[in-house]
Scaffold this active site. Sequence first.
Site, short mmCIF file in Angstrom:
data_model
loop_
_atom_site.label_atom_id
_atom_site.label_comp_id
_atom_site.label_asym_id
_atom_site.label_seq_id
_atom_site.Cartn_x
_atom_site.Cartn_y
_atom_site.Cartn_z
N LYS A 31 65.79 66.66 81.15
CA LYS A 31 67.14 66.50 81.74
C LYS A 31 67.12 66.86 83.22
O LYS A 31 67.82 66.22 84.03
CB LYS A 31 68.14 67.38 81.00
CG LYS A 31 68.43 66.92 79.57
CD LYS A 31 69.20 65.62 79.54
CE LYS A 31 69.88 65.39 78.21
NZ LYS A 31 70.62 64.12 78.18
N TYR A 90 63.35 69.42 76.39
CA TYR A 90 64.65 68.74 76.59
C TYR A 90 65.19 69.09 77.98
O TYR A 90 65.60 68.20 78.75
CB TYR A 90 65.59 69.23 75.49
CG TYR A 90 67.07 68.99 75.69
CD1 TYR A 90 67.63 67.73 75.49
CD2 TYR A 90 67.93 70.04 76.01
CE1 TYR A 90 68.99 67.53 75.63
CE2 TYR A 90 69.29 69.84 76.15
CZ TYR A 90 69.81 68.59 75.97
OH TYR A 90 71.17 68.38 76.12
N ILE A 101 80.06 62.20 73.13
CA ILE A 101 80.43 61.92 74.53
C ILE A 101 80.37 60.42 74.81
O ILE A 101 81.27 59.84 75.42
CB ILE A 101 79.48 62.70 75.48
CG1 ILE A 101 79.70 64.20 75.33
CG2 ILE A 101 79.68 62.25 76.93
CD1 ILE A 101 78.65 65.07 76.02
N ASP A 145 66.39 51.77 70.10
CA ASP A 145 65.95 53.13 70.42
C ASP A 145 65.54 53.14 71.89
O ASP A 145 64.69 52.32 72.29
CB ASP A 145 64.76 53.48 69.50
CG ASP A 145 64.34 54.93 69.65
OD1 ASP A 145 64.31 55.44 70.79
OD2 ASP A 145 64.04 55.54 68.62
N1 LIG Z 1 77.27 68.29 73.01
C1 LIG Z 1 76.87 69.16 73.91
O1 LIG Z 1 77.15 70.37 73.84
C2 LIG Z 1 76.06 68.68 75.09
C3 LIG Z 1 75.83 69.61 76.13
C4 LIG Z 1 75.09 69.20 77.22
C5 LIG Z 1 74.59 67.91 77.30
N2 LIG Z 1 74.84 67.04 76.28
C6 LIG Z 1 74.26 65.70 76.41
O2 LIG Z 1 75.25 64.71 76.20
C7 LIG Z 1 74.65 63.55 75.63
C8 LIG Z 1 75.48 63.10 74.44
O3 LIG Z 1 75.47 64.16 73.50
P1 LIG Z 1 76.55 64.24 72.32
O4 LIG Z 1 76.97 65.66 72.26
O5 LIG Z 1 77.54 63.18 72.43
O6 LIG Z 1 75.55 64.00 71.09
P2 LIG Z 1 75.72 63.20 69.71
O7 LIG Z 1 74.59 63.68 68.88
O8 LIG Z 1 77.11 63.31 69.21
O9 LIG Z 1 75.47 61.68 70.14
C9 LIG Z 1 74.23 61.25 70.62
C10 LIG Z 1 74.10 59.76 70.32
O10 LIG Z 1 72.85 59.33 70.89
C11 LIG Z 1 72.19 58.51 69.94
N3 LIG Z 1 70.75 58.58 70.16
C12 LIG Z 1 69.94 59.67 70.02
N4 LIG Z 1 68.67 59.33 70.25
C13 LIG Z 1 68.68 58.01 70.58
C14 LIG Z 1 67.66 57.09 70.92
N5 LIG Z 1 66.37 57.45 70.94
N6 LIG Z 1 68.01 55.81 71.21
C15 LIG Z 1 69.30 55.41 71.14
N7 LIG Z 1 70.31 56.25 70.80
C16 LIG Z 1 69.99 57.52 70.52
C17 LIG Z 1 72.57 59.09 68.58
O11 LIG Z 1 72.38 58.14 67.52
C18 LIG Z 1 74.04 59.45 68.82
O12 LIG Z 1 74.89 58.35 68.51
C19 LIG Z 1 73.20 63.92 75.28
O13 LIG Z 1 72.33 63.39 76.24
C20 LIG Z 1 73.19 65.43 75.36
O14 LIG Z 1 71.94 65.94 75.79
C21 LIG Z 1 75.56 67.39 75.18
#
Ligand SMILES: NC(=O)c1ccc[n+]([C@@H]2O[C@H](COP(=O)([O-])OP(=O)(O)OC[C@H]3O[C@@H](n4cnc5c(N)ncnc54)[C@H](O)[C@@H]3O)[C@@H](O)[C@H]2O)c1
Length: 276
Positions: free
Chosen positions: A172, A168, A32, A77
């Site tokens: 959130k 988590y 995202i 981080d």
């Molecule tokens: N994919 C889904 O189904 C979904 C659903 C609901 C909410 N979300 C939320 O959307 C957001 C993005 O998720 P996504 O699906 O793109 O995930 P993803 O795993 O594809 O990307 C997450 C990114 O965050 C980075 N990251 C993780 N921990 C970190 C930290 N401590 N410091 C800096 N960077 C960090 C990772 O390296 C990665 O590049 C998240 O907050 C997730 O909770 C995702």
Amino acid sequence: MTESVSANIEAKTFTGRFTGAVGLVTGGGSGIGRAVVERFAREGGDVAILDRNGAAAETVASAVREKGRRAVALAADITDPEGVEKAVNRAVEELGPLSVLINNAGAARAQTFSDSTPENWRADVELNLNGAYFVTRAAIPSMVKRGGGAIVCVATVNALVALAEPAYSAGKAGLLQFARQLAVEYGPHNIRANTIIPGSVRTPWWDDRLTREPKLLDALRRWYPVGRVGEAEDLAAAILFLASQEAAFITGTSLTVDGGLTAGMPQFTADIMSAV
Ligand SMILES: NC(=O)c1ccc[n+]([C@@H]2O[C@H](COP(=O)([O-])OP(=O)(O)OC[C@H]3O[C@@H](n4cnc5c(N)ncnc54)[C@H](O)[C@@H]3O)[C@@H](O)[C@H]2O)c1
């Protein structure tokens, strides 16, 4: 409506909504966050990509630069307040004061309450709630200096209903209140703050699960009234709407972007209807 406000609204309908804007996207190296970075740059903004995966952040930053916008990759981080502060300061030095902050980085560890331990509980809250605080705390002085901005936090439907991953989800859910507080406290500084609540989104987040259960996201489709899970671009569109001037009067609230997942309880309804 005064003339200047109506002229502003007309201007806001043009593409290039982020021309002159400087954004910072956490977790911008994947999923995202990456889609947000790419769209923000396409719409004219310069952008900092803060990710603990520095190589992924650099890949996204290079792609943005190739398209002619300025981009800086920040390997940091979000749970490390000092590292975050240095990274944010570097973004401001290289790109100028921030106008858009997307608190997007997140992940989940413990799957159920019984799996949880004090360590993994703390780690999930630290990442999904406190991390957004550390980044916002570092970024907001620059927004105030600039004269305003927009903050969007990325939560999840787990913040609304119990769907496992309890720490988590609690972290959130905390983001919803965090954004309200920012909205009230920084509204007078022309800074808005809102939260996006995604349902399941097809991103690298699911890669491990899909290796074991390749049809998982297809199986989830039946829970979604629109007949599919979300794509990263669906979320980028909604996040950047809230970040844009089109949402100038929207603050302290949340937008659910879940294809109708939490709009009703179809199985419950079917049981009631069959009992009639
Ligand atoms: N994919 C889904 O189904 C979904 C659903 C609901 C909410 N979300 C939320 O959307 C957001 C993005 O998720 P996504 O699906 O793109 O995930 P993803 O795993 O594809 O990307 C997450 C990114 O965050 C980075 N990251 C993780 N921990 C970190 C930290 N401590 N410091 C800096 N960077 C960090 C990772 O390296 C990665 O590049 C998240 O907050 C997730 O909770 C995702």
